[in-house]
Write an enzyme that holds these catalytic residues in place. Structure first.
Site, PDB file in Angstrom:
ATOM      1  N   THR A 217       0.834  -1.205   0.000  1.00  0.00           N
ATOM      2  CA  THR A 217       0.000   0.000   0.000  1.00  0.00           C
ATOM      3  C   THR A 217       0.869   1.255   0.000  1.00  0.00           C
ATOM      4  OG1 THR A 217      -1.577   1.276   1.346  1.00  0.00           O
ATOM      5  CG2 THR A 217      -0.089  -0.163   2.527  1.00  0.00           C
ATOM      6  N   ASP A 218       0.312   2.355  -0.504  1.00  0.00           N
ATOM      7  CA  ASP A 218       1.042   3.622  -0.466  1.00  0.00           C
ATOM      8  C   ASP A 218       1.051   4.226   0.943  1.00  0.00           C
ATOM      9  OD1 ASP A 218      -1.652   4.286  -0.385  1.00  0.00           O
ATOM     10  OD2 ASP A 218      -1.402   6.101  -1.577  1.00  0.00           O
ATOM     11  N   GLU A 219       0.233   3.671   1.837  1.00  0.00           N
ATOM     12  CA  GLU A 219       0.155   4.215   3.198  1.00  0.00           C
ATOM     13  C   GLU A 219       1.447   4.014   3.986  1.00  0.00           C
ATOM     14  OE1 GLU A 219      -3.404   3.927   5.516  1.00  0.00           O
ATOM     15  OE2 GLU A 219      -4.591   3.385   3.762  1.00  0.00           O
TER      16      GLU A 219
ATOM     17  N   TYR B  54      -1.830  -0.388  11.025  1.00  0.00           N
ATOM     18  CA  TYR B  54      -1.961  -1.070   9.732  1.00  0.00           C
ATOM     19  C   TYR B  54      -0.787  -0.762   8.816  1.00  0.00           C
ATOM     20  CZ  TYR B  54      -3.165  -1.366   4.784  1.00  0.00           C
ATOM     21  OH  TYR B  54      -3.117  -1.587   3.434  1.00  0.00           O
TER      22      TYR B  54
ATOM     23  N   SER C 113       2.494  -2.197   9.946  1.00  0.00           N
ATOM     24  CA  SER C 113       2.621  -3.643   9.708  1.00  0.00           C
ATOM     25  C   SER C 113       2.937  -3.927   8.245  1.00  0.00           C
ATOM     26  CB  SER C 113       1.341  -4.368  10.137  1.00  0.00           C
ATOM     27  OG  SER C 113       0.244  -4.060   9.289  1.00  0.00           O
ATOM     28  N   LYS C 114       2.360  -3.145   7.336  1.00  0.00           N
ATOM     29  CA  LYS C 114       2.649  -3.335   5.902  1.00  0.00           C
ATOM     30  C   LYS C 114       4.071  -2.879   5.570  1.00  0.00           C
ATOM     31  CE  LYS C 114       0.266  -4.603   3.050  1.00  0.00           C
ATOM     32  NZ  LYS C 114       0.128  -6.000   2.545  1.00  0.00           N
TER      33      LYS C 114
ATOM     34  N   LYS D 296     -15.286  -0.285   3.573  1.00  0.00           N
ATOM     35  CA  LYS D 296     -14.414   0.616   2.840  1.00  0.00           C
ATOM     36  C   LYS D 296     -15.167   1.806   2.256  1.00  0.00           C
ATOM     37  CE  LYS D 296     -10.696  -1.964   3.271  1.00  0.00           C
ATOM     38  NZ  LYS D 296      -9.455  -1.517   3.936  1.00  0.00           N
TER      39      LYS D 296
END
Length: 200
Positions: free
Chosen positions: A137-139, A161, A164-165, A200
């Site tokens: 993800t870009d997050e 989140y 963790s990614k 979402k």
């Protein structure tokens, strides 16, 4: 005297983790439309998973497995012998990661660790180099007021989140660099479309 010829499969074999999730189910549908593709979907079938709409497709196999269950995953690898893995299995809802971060640490970090070690062992014991696509993800880059992130920007995760990614992405990079595994990580922005969960 005739020699026994070894049968060679013309099928390209894909494992898709999280294949019943929103992005996963669309990817599986895309792959099954291609000629000579077999897909093995691994999903632990949580509340955010979709129904198995491919159950009657002869080129589709479903295994209900948590990616942290290393021994079960090993058996799947040995049985299926994939050419490529798309890793999409993850806990993804930011609000849920704030109220229960432990689930995200387990699925997103320990799950990645489990997969990478199985991939490493499998590639060492066979003559097959399996491409591993880590869908992230870009997050992991944090927040931005204007413009866009670049691939080489530093990670500044702002939630359990995204942290963790980011950790999973670093593990993927380390296994790629240290063990020379063919791993690619993608950091896409938000996706919208069919099969998306209502949260979402």
């Amino acid at each position: 005297m005739k020699k026994n010829k070894k049968k060679v499969s013309n099928y390209k074999k894909f494992i898709v983790t999280g294949g019943l999730g929103f992005i996963g189910i669309n990817l599986v549908e895309y792959l099954l439309k291609k000629k000579n593709c077999k897909v093995l979907c691994i999903d632990k079938a949580t509340y955010a998973s979709n129904k198995n709409i491919f159950q009657y497709n002869k080129n589709f196999i479903f295994k209900k497995i948590d990616i942290c269950k290393t021994e079960q995953l090993k058996k799947v690898f040995t049985y299926f012998r994939p050419d490529c893995i798309f890793h999409l299995a993850a806990e993804t809802h930011v609000d849920n990661s704030i109220t229960n971060s432990k689930v995200f640490i387990k699925s997103n970090i320990l799950g990645m660790y489990s997969l990478l070690n199985i991939l490493k062992d499998y590639c060492e014991k066979s003559d097959k180099k399996i491409r591993f696509i880590n869908v992230s993800t870009d997050e992991v880059y944090g927040s931005i007021k204007r413009g866009s992130f670049l691939e080489n920007d530093k990670f500044y995760p702002n939630s359990p989140y995204s942290a963790s990614k980011a950790s999973a992405d670093m593990l993927a990079r380390a296994w790629h660099k240290t063990f020379k595994l063919p791993i690619i990580t993608t950091n896409c922005s938000n996706n919208f479309g069919p099969f998306q969960h209502k949260e979402k």
